[in-house]
Design a protein around this motif. Sequence first.
Motif, PDB file in Angstrom:
ATOM      1  N   SER A 204      48.195   3.911 -19.041  1.00 57.74           N
ATOM      2  CA  SER A 204      48.155   4.328 -20.438  1.00 57.74           C
ATOM      3  C   SER A 204      46.711   4.274 -20.916  1.00 57.74           C
ATOM      4  O   SER A 204      45.877   3.546 -20.368  1.00 57.74           O
ATOM      5  CB  SER A 204      49.041   3.440 -21.311  1.00 57.74           C
ATOM      6  OG  SER A 204      48.563   2.115 -21.305  1.00 57.74           O
TER       7      SER A 204
ATOM      8  N   GLU B 271      48.409   6.778 -28.205  1.00 58.03           N
ATOM      9  CA  GLU B 271      48.411   6.346 -26.820  1.00 58.03           C
ATOM     10  C   GLU B 271      49.025   7.427 -25.932  1.00 58.03           C
ATOM     11  O   GLU B 271      50.043   8.023 -26.269  1.00 58.03           O
ATOM     12  CB  GLU B 271      49.222   5.048 -26.669  1.00 58.03           C
ATOM     13  CG  GLU B 271      49.161   4.464 -25.263  1.00 58.03           C
ATOM     14  CD  GLU B 271      50.026   3.228 -25.103  1.00 58.03           C
ATOM     15  OE1 GLU B 271      51.218   3.287 -25.455  1.00 58.03           O
ATOM     16  OE2 GLU B 271      49.505   2.202 -24.623  1.00 58.03           O
TER      17      GLU B 271
ATOM     18  N   ILE C 293      44.064   4.909 -24.645  1.00 58.88           N
ATOM     19  CA  ILE C 293      43.959   5.123 -26.076  1.00 58.88           C
ATOM     20  C   ILE C 293      42.494   5.293 -26.442  1.00 58.88           C
ATOM     21  O   ILE C 293      41.612   4.789 -25.750  1.00 58.88           O
ATOM     22  CB  ILE C 293      44.622   3.960 -26.841  1.00 58.88           C
ATOM     23  CG1 ILE C 293      44.902   4.349 -28.291  1.00 58.88           C
ATOM     24  CG2 ILE C 293      43.790   2.692 -26.743  1.00 58.88           C
ATOM     25  CD1 ILE C 293      45.917   3.451 -28.956  1.00 58.88           C
TER      26      ILE C 293
END
Lengths: 111, 115
Positions: free
Chosen positions: A62, A55, A64
């Motif tokens: 954020s 991440e 990922i």
Amino acid sequence: EDKVVQSPLSLVVHEGDTVTLNCSYEVTNFRSLLWYKQEKKAPTFLFMLTSSGIEKKSGRLSSILDKKELFSILNITATQTGDSAVYLCAVLLYNTDKLIFGTGTRLQVFP
Amino acid sequence: NAGVTQTPKFRILKIGQSMTLQCAQDMNHNYMYWYRQDPGMGLKLIYYSVGAGITDKGEVPNGYNVSRSTTEDFPLRLELAAPSQTSVYFCASSDSVESSYNEQFFGPGTRLTVL
């Protein structure tokens, strides 16, 4: 044909909400996936993701990457009106160094 | 550093006219790109260049030409403007593919209208 698909196309939320933006891709020679924020003019860079499962964070944002399932998500927590923008996902290819862009997700955050 | 600069910011053309969109970068980047962005759409790659003297077509090259005589400059030429070329044009540059951080830097864009 290489393609990048983003969803949803549009999202309207209230300040303080948490949002998740999705990006899936089908490309040959995947190198990296990039997220950009575009307000009124040129896109500004947010993240570059190359490895699965790691991440990346920047403040309330954020992201990922899942290279097995071929997708990425961008999370924004505690949204603010300043987060209103179009968020673009792009995939960088090896060999040609070309970026393939999705059509973007338009996020509107209301007070 | 000025980064990536584009001129003009706005332009209105008549059908059949020609023009050159200018792009320059002062970061000594080898890679440069031209994109167009239509309303409500993502960016589409028109042409790109991996170094001075080398150019290649992207997804939507028809109606455009480019040249790369120097590392700094990458002009985009429209020879016979058509209404379908009404769009916002972005120029971008990046470091070589060997760089570990291959971010593309964008110019501010040129808004072109063809009437």
